[in-house]
Design a protein around this motif. Structure first.
Motif, mmCIF file in Angstrom:
data_model
loop_
_atom_site.group_PDB
_atom_site.id
_atom_site.type_symbol
_atom_site.label_atom_id
_atom_site.label_comp_id
_atom_site.label_asym_id
_atom_site.label_seq_id
_atom_site.Cartn_x
_atom_site.Cartn_y
_atom_site.Cartn_z
ATOM 1 N N CYS A 68 -1.338 -1.383 4.900
ATOM 2 C CA CYS A 68 -0.811 -1.984 6.124
ATOM 3 C C CYS A 68 0.605 -2.530 5.909
ATOM 4 O O CYS A 68 1.475 -2.398 6.781
ATOM 5 N N ALA A 69 0.833 -3.150 4.738
ATOM 6 C CA ALA A 69 2.164 -3.686 4.442
ATOM 7 C C ALA A 69 3.202 -2.568 4.355
ATOM 8 O O ALA A 69 4.358 -2.748 4.747
ATOM 9 N N ALA A 70 2.773 -1.404 3.845
ATOM 10 C CA ALA A 70 3.695 -0.266 3.757
ATOM 11 C C ALA A 70 4.120 0.222 5.140
ATOM 12 O O ALA A 70 5.202 0.794 5.307
ATOM 13 N N HIS A 71 3.271 -0.016 6.156
ATOM 14 C CA HIS A 71 3.601 0.367 7.531
ATOM 15 C C HIS A 71 4.210 -0.793 8.321
ATOM 16 O O HIS A 71 4.324 -0.718 9.549
ATOM 17 N N GLY A 72 4.549 -1.882 7.627
ATOM 18 C CA GLY A 72 5.220 -2.999 8.281
ATOM 19 C C GLY A 72 4.301 -4.010 8.935
ATOM 20 O O GLY A 72 4.771 -4.857 9.699
ATOM 21 N N GLU A 73 3.024 -3.969 8.639
ATOM 22 C CA GLU A 73 2.065 -4.903 9.231
ATOM 23 C C GLU A 73 1.460 -5.764 8.126
ATOM 24 O O GLU A 73 0.774 -5.261 7.237
ATOM 25 N N ILE A 74 1.711 -7.066 8.154
ATOM 26 C CA ILE A 74 1.169 -7.989 7.171
ATOM 27 C C ILE A 74 -0.147 -8.561 7.714
ATOM 28 O O ILE A 74 -0.170 -9.176 8.784
ATOM 29 N N VAL A 75 -1.210 -8.335 6.988
ATOM 30 C CA VAL A 75 -2.533 -8.801 7.415
ATOM 31 C C VAL A 75 -3.121 -9.683 6.318
ATOM 32 O O VAL A 75 -2.864 -9.486 5.133
ATOM 33 N N SER A 76 -3.919 -10.644 6.723
ATOM 34 C CA SER A 76 -4.553 -11.545 5.769
ATOM 35 C C SER A 76 -5.791 -10.894 5.171
ATOM 36 O O SER A 76 -6.386 -9.976 5.745
ATOM 37 N N GLU A 77 -6.178 -11.370 3.998
ATOM 38 C CA GLU A 77 -7.375 -10.849 3.348
ATOM 39 C C GLU A 77 -8.630 -11.135 4.170
ATOM 40 O O GLU A 77 -9.569 -10.335 4.171
ATOM 41 N N THR A 78 -8.633 -12.259 4.868
ATOM 42 C CA THR A 78 -9.790 -12.593 5.713
ATOM 43 C C THR A 78 -9.964 -11.572 6.823
ATOM 44 O O THR A 78 -11.084 -11.114 7.100
ATOM 45 N N LEU A 79 -8.846 -11.185 7.457
ATOM 46 C CA LEU A 79 -8.910 -10.185 8.523
ATOM 47 C C LEU A 79 -9.349 -8.830 7.978
ATOM 48 O O LEU A 79 -10.175 -8.131 8.582
ATOM 49 N N VAL A 80 -8.823 -8.458 6.812
ATOM 50 C CA VAL A 80 -9.200 -7.171 6.205
ATOM 51 C C VAL A 80 -10.680 -7.168 5.850
ATOM 52 O O VAL A 80 -11.397 -6.184 6.090
ATOM 53 N N ALA A 81 -11.170 -8.272 5.280
ATOM 54 C CA ALA A 81 -12.584 -8.350 4.920
ATOM 55 C C ALA A 81 -13.467 -8.231 6.150
ATOM 56 O O ALA A 81 -14.514 -7.558 6.126
ATOM 57 N N PHE A 82 -13.059 -8.872 7.240
ATOM 58 C CA PHE A 82 -13.833 -8.759 8.477
ATOM 59 C C PHE A 82 -13.845 -7.317 8.980
ATOM 60 O O PHE A 82 -14.883 -6.806 9.411
ATOM 61 N N MET A 83 -12.687 -6.650 8.923
ATOM 62 C CA MET A 83 -12.612 -5.282 9.402
ATOM 63 C C MET A 83 -13.453 -4.350 8.540
ATOM 64 O O MET A 83 -14.123 -3.434 9.057
ATOM 65 N N ALA A 108 -19.957 -4.812 -7.610
ATOM 66 C CA ALA A 108 -19.774 -4.587 -6.177
ATOM 67 C C ALA A 108 -18.651 -5.467 -5.631
ATOM 68 O O ALA A 108 -17.830 -5.020 -4.820
ATOM 69 N N GLU A 109 -18.602 -6.731 -6.066
ATOM 70 C CA GLU A 109 -17.531 -7.624 -5.623
ATOM 71 C C GLU A 109 -16.169 -7.111 -6.063
ATOM 72 O O GLU A 109 -15.187 -7.198 -5.321
ATOM 73 N N SER A 110 -16.108 -6.586 -7.271
ATOM 74 C CA SER A 110 -14.844 -6.043 -7.762
ATOM 75 C C SER A 110 -14.395 -4.850 -6.920
ATOM 76 O O SER A 110 -13.206 -4.723 -6.593
ATOM 77 N N VAL A 111 -15.348 -3.975 -6.546
ATOM 78 C CA VAL A 111 -15.022 -2.810 -5.725
ATOM 79 C C VAL A 111 -14.514 -3.256 -4.354
ATOM 80 O O VAL A 111 -13.518 -2.727 -3.834
ATOM 81 N N ILE A 112 -15.194 -4.234 -3.751
ATOM 82 C CA ILE A 112 -14.792 -4.718 -2.428
ATOM 83 C C ILE A 112 -13.398 -5.343 -2.476
ATOM 84 O O ILE A 112 -12.567 -5.116 -1.593
ATOM 85 N N LYS A 113 -13.123 -6.125 -3.529
ATOM 86 C CA LYS A 113 -11.798 -6.727 -3.663
ATOM 87 C C LYS A 113 -10.716 -5.663 -3.792
ATOM 88 O O LYS A 113 -9.625 -5.793 -3.223
ATOM 89 N N ASN A 114 -11.015 -4.602 -4.544
ATOM 90 C CA ASN A 114 -10.036 -3.518 -4.689
ATOM 91 C C ASN A 114 -9.799 -2.812 -3.362
ATOM 92 O O ASN A 114 -8.660 -2.441 -3.034
ATOM 93 N N ILE A 115 -10.885 -2.630 -2.576
ATOM 94 C CA ILE A 115 -10.740 -1.993 -1.264
ATOM 95 C C ILE A 115 -9.882 -2.856 -0.342
ATOM 96 O O ILE A 115 -8.979 -2.352 0.341
ATOM 97 N N ILE A 116 -10.154 -4.169 -0.333
ATOM 98 C CA ILE A 116 -9.384 -5.078 0.518
ATOM 99 C C ILE A 116 -7.920 -5.091 0.110
ATOM 100 O O ILE A 116 -7.011 -5.058 0.952
ATOM 101 N N ARG A 117 -7.671 -5.082 -1.209
ATOM 102 C CA ARG A 117 -6.290 -5.073 -1.688
ATOM 103 C C ARG A 117 -5.582 -3.778 -1.298
ATOM 104 O O ARG A 117 -4.416 -3.798 -0.870
ATOM 105 N N GLU A 118 -6.268 -2.661 -1.417
ATOM 106 C CA GLU A 118 -5.660 -1.370 -1.073
ATOM 107 C C GLU A 118 -5.351 -1.289 0.417
ATOM 108 O O GLU A 118 -4.289 -0.800 0.823
ATOM 109 N N ILE A 119 -6.259 -1.789 1.264
ATOM 110 C CA ILE A 119 -6.022 -1.771 2.707
ATOM 111 C C ILE A 119 -4.825 -2.657 3.054
ATOM 112 O O ILE A 119 -3.973 -2.284 3.879
ATOM 113 N N GLY A 120 -4.742 -3.833 2.440
ATOM 114 C CA GLY A 120 -3.609 -4.719 2.689
ATOM 115 C C GLY A 120 -2.287 -4.092 2.297
ATOM 116 O O GLY A 120 -1.285 -4.229 3.009
ATOM 117 N N GLN A 121 -2.271 -3.378 1.160
ATOM 118 C CA GLN A 121 -1.051 -2.707 0.718
ATOM 119 C C GLN A 121 -0.663 -1.571 1.662
ATOM 120 O O GLN A 121 0.523 -1.372 1.952
#
Length: 576
Positions: A21-36, A6-19
């Motif tokens: 957002c970065a593709a749209h020009g918005e840099i977000v921290s992993e902490t913010l993504v995890a909260f969202m 489950a932790e591995s799945v969540i980390k992959n989701i957080i990484r995918e969301i961060g990527q």
């Protein structure tokens, strides 16, 4: 699903969301993504079932929703969350910050320190190089000038030679590593104190900034800036609050204004206000510390001047502690300077999280909404009920704490930061400072207004109540059965057996000490001396004649005058 999976799945989701957002020009921290991610999953309206494993379609839906929310530049709730995450990641208490600051400085000096403590210099050139490294270390550790400035290096070298000449390098190299590190720190403090004293006397101090003067100007400037920002934020808070009160009393306006957006704006500015108050409190603490240290600095310098005066030779035991205290005090000035800089930078980075207010609620719209509305400040609301008092007889089952009867009242942790829980519950989320009337209404049924258990949706997760508990049991009920002489290791047993066998062939020795004196009898066995002689080829001896001298006539005679006659009858040497 197993926890690690489950932790591995969540980390992959957080990484995918961060990527995404970065593709749209918005840099977000992993902490913010995890909260969202957590906020979206727990929102019942999104339809995620926590009782089953997320399918591929659920993951895609989750990623899409999170990316859409994170890229929304007109979402004041998101700005508030970003502000909270940024402040949480960059703000620490005064003690924690200074501790971390010193730890970072120590880690940066680690390589320079090792080059000195691990040095095995022998030749003259190597010793000269080692001495230059010590000078660089002293400058880097003290922070009193750059080690690349030749004037600063010369001044530091002269100060170091006065307390640690080149001839001491040999003794220094024989020390242990810990003793070397300790002596390097002590030398740094003494040299820094000497340079600071010379600077005050106008005879040196090259490259040393006037930190007391800098702080004397920086602290008021920073305080004034935060006060102005705080005043602007509070004025905005009062306007939003007045409009929301107007909407609460007029249900027809709520359909046109979308009051939830006003509340999001109010929460955003209130959070900004609270963060500014925390920073301002820290800066006020810095100002108080600096004021005390400036007085201490003057006292230390006067003490040094009275100790040194015009004397050419001063005992090191008398002056070195003052130099060390002076350097330590200057280090505190450096800490306060860095702390003020960090707090000022933190304040500047909080301002961008208020950018959506101008887009959603420009001044022309706010002015129209404020018609026929009285804008009240928090202080005005509290003053309106200052004369009201609580009658304790009406609330016999409740415990009341008053400022005038409670010690350290200002240190008590006030829930909701002083905002009224009753108003928040009855007006669907309006933040107002607690006043007496509302506190009394809240006290009439605190469980009802504070309850967080609502059967709104089947996916709602109830909070888990935790409490501290302990049990006491008797220890060592039965006598111990541990055999202390037991040995499980076969090789250890063999070693002991060999040792005992070897003892059989050893001679027992005993000694008497001060502690064992007169406690037991001691005896020792000695061998008596024996007669010894030597034999030569022949006996030989020499004999000196015995002197034989006689004096006659000492007894007198017939005449009145005594005539003594000396007769030498000693035999000649060759006659013996």
């Amino acid at each position: 699903m197993p926890l690690t999976q489950a932790e591995s799945v969540i980390k992959n989701i957080i990484r995918e969301i961060g990527q995404e957002c970065a593709a749209h020009g918005e840099i977000v921290s992993e902490t913010l993504v995890a909260f969202m991610v957590k906020a979206v999953v727990l929102d019942p309206s999104n339809g995620f079932n926590m009782d089953r494993t997320l399918m591929k379609s659920d993951v895609q839906k989750l990623v899409k929703l999170c990316v859409a929310r994170l890229l929304d530049n007109k979402n004041l709730s998101l700005d508030t969350i970003k502000m909270q995450v940024y402040f949480d990641m960059n703000y620490t208490s005064r003690e924690e910050f200074l501790e971390e600051h010193h730890r970072v400085l120590e880690s940066r000096l680690g390589s320079v320190s090792r080059e000195i403590t691990d040095n095995r210099a022998c030749a003259r050139e190597e010793l000269e190089s080692l001495y230059r490294k010590i000078v660089s270390y002293v400058l880097l550790r003290s922070g009193l000038g750059s080690p690349t400035d030749i004037k600063i290096v010369r001044e530091a070298t002269a100060a170091l030679q006065s307390v640690f000449p080149h001839s001491e390098l040999g003794t220094f190299l024989t020390l242990t590593k810990k003793d070397k590190e300790r002596q390097l720190k002590e030398l740094t403090m003494i040299v820094s104190g000497i340079r600071l004293f010379n600077r005050d006397c106008g005879k040196g101090g090259e490259g040393i900034d006037d930190l007391p003067a800098i702080l004397h100007e920086a602290i008021p400037a920073t305080t004034q800036h935060i006060d102005s920002q705080l005043q602007i934020a509070q004025d905005q808070v009062y306007r939003y609050t007045a409009i929301l009160e107007k909407v609460t009393k007029n249900p027809l306006m709520s359909k046109e204004l979308k009051p939830y957006m006003l509340k999001e704006a109010l929460y955003n500015v209130r959070q900004y206000e609270i963060f500014l108050q925390i920073i301002l409190s820290d800066i006020i603490t810095c100002a108080q510390e600096v004021e005390i240290m400036i007085k201490q600095l003057g006292a230390q310098l006067e003490l040094l001047k009275s100790t040194v005066k015009s004397r050419t030779a001063i005992p090191t035991s008398q002056v070195f502690p003052i130099f060390i205290s002076l350097a330590s005090l200057w280090t505190s000035f450096q800490d306060e300077t860095v702390l003020i800089s960090v707090l000022s930078s933190l304040t500047s980075h909080l301002e961008p999280f208020l950018g959506a207010h101008e887009l959603l609620f420009p001044d022309r719209i706010m002015q129209g909404l404020l018609d026929d509305v009285t804008v009240k400040t928090d202080v005005c609301r509290i003053k309106e009920h200052m004369e009201d008092r609580v009658r304790l007889t009406d609330f016999k089952k409740l415990e009341w704490l008053f400022p005038e009867t409670t010690a350290n009242f200002e240190k008590l942790l006030i829930q909701y930061r002083g905002f009224c829980g009753y108003t928040f519950a009855t007006t669907d989320g309006l933040l107002l400072p607690g006043i007496l009337l509302e506190i009394i209404l809240f006290s009439s049924s605190p469980i009802f207004f504070s309850s967080q258990v609502r059967d709104v949706d089947k996916h709602y997760i109830k909070p888990i109540t935790k409490c501290e508990s302990s049990t006491q049991t008797d220890t060592h009920i039965l006598p111990p059965t541990i055999v202390r002489a037991y040995e499980w290791n076969e090789w250890e047993l063999r070693r002991k057996a060999i040792k005992l066998a070897n003892l059989r062939q050893k001679i027992t020795h005993s000694v008497q000490t001060d502690l064992s004196h007169m406690r037991r009898e001691n005896c020792s066995q000695v061998y008596p001396l024996k007669d010894a002689s030597t034999q030569s080829n022949r006996e030989g001896s020499t004999r000196v004649p015995k002197p034989q001298i006689y004096i006659a006539g000492l007894r007198g005679g017939r005449s009145k005058t005594t005539h003594a006659v000396k007769v030498n009858l000693t035999r000649a040497v060759d006659e013996t």
